[in-house]
Design an enzyme around this catalytic site. Structure first.
Site, PDB file in Angstrom:
ATOM      1  N   TYR A  81      -0.964  -3.392  -4.793  1.00  0.00           N
ATOM      2  CA  TYR A  81      -0.553  -2.016  -5.070  1.00  0.00           C
ATOM      3  C   TYR A  81      -1.503  -1.399  -6.092  1.00  0.00           C
ATOM      4  O   TYR A  81      -2.036  -2.097  -6.956  1.00  0.00           O
ATOM      5  CB  TYR A  81       0.861  -1.977  -5.654  1.00  0.00           C
ATOM      6  CG  TYR A  81       1.948  -2.249  -4.655  1.00  0.00           C
ATOM      7  CD1 TYR A  81       2.515  -1.217  -3.917  1.00  0.00           C
ATOM      8  CD2 TYR A  81       2.426  -3.537  -4.453  1.00  0.00           C
ATOM      9  CE1 TYR A  81       3.526  -1.455  -3.007  1.00  0.00           C
ATOM     10  CE2 TYR A  81       3.438  -3.793  -3.543  1.00  0.00           C
ATOM     11  CZ  TYR A  81       3.977  -2.743  -2.828  1.00  0.00           C
ATOM     12  OH  TYR A  81       4.980  -2.981  -1.925  1.00  0.00           O
TER      13      TYR A  81
ATOM     14  N   TYR B  82       1.797  -9.978   0.077  1.00  0.00           N
ATOM     15  CA  TYR B  82       1.366 -10.232  -1.292  1.00  0.00           C
ATOM     16  C   TYR B  82       2.264 -11.266  -1.963  1.00  0.00           C
ATOM     17  O   TYR B  82       3.435 -11.395  -1.628  1.00  0.00           O
ATOM     18  CB  TYR B  82       1.331  -8.947  -2.125  1.00  0.00           C
ATOM     19  CG  TYR B  82       2.645  -8.211  -2.228  1.00  0.00           C
ATOM     20  CD1 TYR B  82       3.581  -8.542  -3.199  1.00  0.00           C
ATOM     21  CD2 TYR B  82       2.938  -7.176  -1.365  1.00  0.00           C
ATOM     22  CE1 TYR B  82       4.777  -7.859  -3.306  1.00  0.00           C
ATOM     23  CE2 TYR B  82       4.141  -6.487  -1.460  1.00  0.00           C
ATOM     24  CZ  TYR B  82       5.056  -6.843  -2.433  1.00  0.00           C
ATOM     25  OH  TYR B  82       6.238  -6.175  -2.524  1.00  0.00           O
TER      26      TYR B  82
ATOM     27  N   ARG C 211       5.629 -11.743   0.087  1.00  0.00           N
ATOM     28  CA  ARG C 211       6.395 -10.701   0.785  1.00  0.00           C
ATOM     29  C   ARG C 211       5.708 -10.390   2.107  1.00  0.00           C
ATOM     30  O   ARG C 211       4.489 -10.304   2.181  1.00  0.00           O
ATOM     31  CB  ARG C 211       6.418  -9.395  -0.018  1.00  0.00           C
ATOM     32  CG  ARG C 211       7.203  -9.361  -1.308  1.00  0.00           C
ATOM     33  CD  ARG C 211       8.731  -9.450  -1.173  1.00  0.00           C
ATOM     34  NE  ARG C 211       9.326  -8.903   0.008  1.00  0.00           N
ATOM     35  CZ  ARG C 211       9.736  -7.626   0.187  1.00  0.00           C
ATOM     36  NH1 ARG C 211       9.582  -6.734  -0.769  1.00  0.00           N
ATOM     37  NH2 ARG C 211      10.294  -7.244   1.297  1.00  0.00           N
TER      38      ARG C 211
ATOM     39  N   HIS D 116       4.873  -4.588   4.506  1.00  0.00           N
ATOM     40  CA  HIS D 116       5.913  -3.565   4.646  1.00  0.00           C
ATOM     41  C   HIS D 116       5.449  -2.263   3.998  1.00  0.00           C
ATOM     42  O   HIS D 116       4.526  -2.244   3.190  1.00  0.00           O
ATOM     43  CB  HIS D 116       7.235  -4.021   4.021  1.00  0.00           C
ATOM     44  CG  HIS D 116       7.146  -4.300   2.560  1.00  0.00           C
ATOM     45  ND1 HIS D 116       6.650  -5.478   2.043  1.00  0.00           N
ATOM     46  CD2 HIS D 116       7.469  -3.542   1.476  1.00  0.00           C
ATOM     47  CE1 HIS D 116       6.682  -5.438   0.728  1.00  0.00           C
ATOM     48  NE2 HIS D 116       7.175  -4.256   0.348  1.00  0.00           N
TER      49      HIS D 116
ATOM     50  N   HIS E 109       7.242   1.016   1.983  1.00  0.00           N
ATOM     51  CA  HIS E 109       8.449   1.578   1.371  1.00  0.00           C
ATOM     52  C   HIS E 109       8.591   3.026   1.841  1.00  0.00           C
ATOM     53  O   HIS E 109       7.608   3.778   1.862  1.00  0.00           O
ATOM     54  CB  HIS E 109       8.340   1.576  -0.157  1.00  0.00           C
ATOM     55  CG  HIS E 109       8.209   0.224  -0.746  1.00  0.00           C
ATOM     56  ND1 HIS E 109       9.285  -0.521  -1.175  1.00  0.00           N
ATOM     57  CD2 HIS E 109       7.117  -0.538  -0.989  1.00  0.00           C
ATOM     58  CE1 HIS E 109       8.866  -1.667  -1.657  1.00  0.00           C
ATOM     59  NE2 HIS E 109       7.546  -1.712  -1.557  1.00  0.00           N
TER      60      HIS E 109
END
Length: 168
Positions: free
Chosen positions: A34, A73, A83, A86, A88
Site C-alpha cells: 500500500y 501481501y 492476505r 483484494h 477495498h
C-alpha cells in the site's frame, strides 16, 4: 508493473433497483504494498500508482474503475500469513457519515482458505458474493481484463460489509 484490470458492477439497494452513490476504492499495488507510511512491506512502490480511486455511479448505479490487479501481501497475523489479492470498496450514502466498507476478491485465489478475514464469513454463499467474476464483455480490447462485482446493500443476498472499526 501489472496489467490493467477493470472492476465494474452495479450498486443496488434492493436486488432490482440501483442507487446512485459515491464509490471509493483503495488497494495494494501489484507487489502487495500500500502507499501508506504504516505499510513496511519491502515490496517496491510504483511512483505511477496511488492505490486509490473514486467515482460516482451513473443514474442506474453502475460504476467502473481502471486499476491494476493487486498482489497478496504479508500481514503478520501469524507466521507466513498472507492476505489474498483484494480491493477495498467504500460506498457513501447521502452524507459522508453514511459509509459502508467491503472487499472484492479475485476468483481462484489459493489464499482464501488461509485468510481469517475471508473465512470469518461462515456462510459459503456470502463469501462467494465477495468474489468478482471475470467478465469478457466488460474487458477493454487490448487494454484491460474486467471483473464484474455487483454490490447489494440490502436483502438476503446482500454483500458482506466490514464491521465498524476494522481497518485492514
Amino acid at each position: 508493473m501489472s496489467a490493467p484490470c477493470s472492476p465494474a458492477g452495479c450498486s443496488t439497494a434492493r436486488a432490482a433497483r440501483c442507487a446512485t452513490r459515491l464509490v471509493e476504492i483503495w488497494q495494494a499495488n501489484a507487489g502487495g504494498r500500500y502507499v501508506h507510511k504504516r505499510d513496511q512491506h519491502p515490496a517496491a512502490l510504483d511512483p505511477n500508482f496511488t492505490g486509490t480511486g473514486r467515482c460516482l455511479t451513473d443514474d442506474d448505479g453502475w460504476y467502473r474503475f481502471t486499476t491494476i490487479k493487486p498482489g497478496p501481501y504479508p500481514w503478520g497475523n501469524h507466521r507466513n500469513a498472507w492476505r489474498p489479492a483484494h480491493v477495498h470498496f467504500s460506498l457513501f450514502g447521502t452524507e459522508f457519515t453514511q459509509r459502508l466498507i467491503t472487499q472484492m476478491y479475485f476468483p481462484g485465489d489459493p489464499l482464501f482458505a488461509l485468510d481469517p478475514i475471508f473465512q470469518a464469513i461462515t456462510d459459503p454463499a456470502a463469501r462467494d458474493r465477495l468474489v468478482a467474476t471475470y467478465d469478457h464483455d466488460v474487458t477493454t480490447h487490448e487494454w484491460s481484463t474486467a471483473y464484474r462485482w455487483d454490490i447489494v446493500l440490502t436483502g438476503t443476498h446482500s454483500t458482506p460489509m466490514e464491521q465498524e472499526g476494522h481497518d485492514d
